[in-house]
Scaffold this motif. Structure first.
Motif, PDB file in Angstrom:
ATOM      1  N   GLN A   1       0.830  -1.209   0.000  1.00  0.00           N
ATOM      2  CA  GLN A   1       0.000   0.000   0.000  1.00  0.00           C
ATOM      3  C   GLN A   1       0.867   1.262   0.000  1.00  0.00           C
ATOM      4  O   GLN A   1       0.626   2.198  -0.770  1.00  0.00           O
TER       5      GLN A   1
ATOM      6  N   TYR B   1      -3.220   2.119  -4.818  1.00  0.00           N
ATOM      7  CA  TYR B   1      -4.579   1.703  -4.475  1.00  0.00           C
ATOM      8  C   TYR B   1      -5.508   2.892  -4.235  1.00  0.00           C
ATOM      9  O   TYR B   1      -5.118   3.878  -3.614  1.00  0.00           O
ATOM     10  N   SER B   2      -6.745   2.734  -4.673  1.00  0.00           N
ATOM     11  CA  SER B   2      -7.783   3.731  -4.389  1.00  0.00           C
ATOM     12  C   SER B   2      -8.313   3.533  -2.968  1.00  0.00           C
ATOM     13  O   SER B   2      -8.108   2.479  -2.352  1.00  0.00           O
TER      14      SER B   2
ATOM     15  N   THR C   1     -11.428   3.013  -2.147  1.00  0.00           N
ATOM     16  CA  THR C   1     -12.384   1.899  -2.135  1.00  0.00           C
ATOM     17  C   THR C   1     -11.654   0.580  -1.973  1.00  0.00           C
ATOM     18  O   THR C   1     -12.064  -0.275  -1.187  1.00  0.00           O
ATOM     19  N   LYS C   2     -10.565   0.421  -2.694  1.00  0.00           N
ATOM     20  CA  LYS C   2      -9.799  -0.827  -2.591  1.00  0.00           C
ATOM     21  C   LYS C   2      -9.242  -0.989  -1.170  1.00  0.00           C
ATOM     22  O   LYS C   2      -9.335  -2.065  -0.580  1.00  0.00           O
TER      23      LYS C   2
ATOM     24  N   THR D   1     -12.220  -1.690   1.329  1.00  0.00           N
ATOM     25  CA  THR D   1     -13.064  -2.888   1.199  1.00  0.00           C
ATOM     26  C   THR D   1     -12.298  -4.195   1.063  1.00  0.00           C
ATOM     27  O   THR D   1     -12.906  -5.255   1.155  1.00  0.00           O
ATOM     28  N   SER D   2     -10.995  -4.156   0.812  1.00  0.00           N
ATOM     29  CA  SER D   2     -10.309  -5.451   0.648  1.00  0.00           C
ATOM     30  C   SER D   2      -9.201  -5.618   1.672  1.00  0.00           C
ATOM     31  O   SER D   2      -8.648  -4.642   2.170  1.00  0.00           O
ATOM     32  N   ASN D   3      -8.882  -6.877   1.977  1.00  0.00           N
ATOM     33  CA  ASN D   3      -7.718  -7.219   2.789  1.00  0.00           C
ATOM     34  C   ASN D   3      -7.576  -6.385   4.064  1.00  0.00           C
ATOM     35  O   ASN D   3      -6.594  -5.649   4.222  1.00  0.00           O
TER      36      ASN D   3
ATOM     37  N   HIS E   1      -9.049   8.881  -3.477  1.00  0.00           N
ATOM     38  CA  HIS E   1      -7.746   8.247  -3.709  1.00  0.00           C
ATOM     39  C   HIS E   1      -6.700   8.916  -2.818  1.00  0.00           C
ATOM     40  O   HIS E   1      -6.648  10.154  -2.767  1.00  0.00           O
TER      41      HIS E   1
END
Ligand code: SF4
Length: 191
Positions: free
Chosen positions: A43, A98-99, A101-102, A105-107, A177
């Motif tokens: 990230q 990464y945005s 949202t990513k 919502t993930s990991n 972002h």
């Protein structure tokens, strides 16, 4: 293309002044632990690439940051992944930062991991303590926490931007972002 606009030695100051809370949290953890786990390296590494750190400067930055590690271990276990993120190894795809949202919502981070979005992944108490440590006033902390309670994480980040950039009088678009947060902060400082 911003590549080359920042060198390894600029990172501390630029992050401190312009980066969103997710990236400042990763940077502080890196400085405190002299290490970051995989999710954090990914990230933060891609964010740094996005703000213009070249692969050469990224290798210098991470080598210096992992100051407890032998050069041999760094070269064997970490340098490849840094070059990989820049599309110089493996599938040779240049990966994008990464945005929000990513990240939201993930990991999700598990304990001992520092990636993710503080507005989404910090406990209420940790988030409050972090905001107060940054000298954000009580009423502003309350505004941010109210948005977080309603699961408006990106609005909380946008509010955080507005509060920490009081010199900006224009309405900003909602933060979507981390790299946009950074660029906007730099633009305002350069005005
Ligand atoms: Fe980072 Fe986006 Fe969360 Fe803000 S909303 S802290 S930029 S992931």
């Amino acid at each position: 293309d911003a590549t080359g606009s920042i060198t390894a030695k600029d990172v501390d100051s630029f992050i401190h002044h312009h980066a969103p809370l997710c990236m400042r949290n990763l940077h502080d953890s890196l400085r405190a632990d002299k290490h970051l786990k995989h999710g954090g390296r990914l990230q933060y590494g891609l964010f740094l690439k996005g703000i213009g750190l070249s692969v050469e400067e990224a290798l210098i930055f991470w080598r210096q940051a992992f100051s407890n590690m032998s050069d041999d271990k760094f070269q064997k276990e970490y340098a490849y992944n840094i070059r990989y993120n820049y599309g110089l190894e493996g599938r040779r795809v240049s990966y994008n930062p990464y945005s929000c949202t990513k990240i939201i919502t993930s990991n999700p981070p598990s304990s001992g991991e520092n990636h993710g979005c503080p507005f989404r992944h910090f406990s209420h108490n940790n988030l409050e303590a972090r905001l107060r440590k940054d000298n954000i006033s009580g009423s502003h902390v309350d505004e941010i926490l109210a948005l977080v309670r309603n699961k408006h994480y990106q609005l909380a980040c946008t509010k955080h931007f507005e509060i920490t950039h009081p010199q900006n009088k224009e309405k900003i678009d909602n933060i979507e972002h981390p790299n946009t947060y950074y660029e906007l902060s730099k633009q305002i400082a350069e005005k």
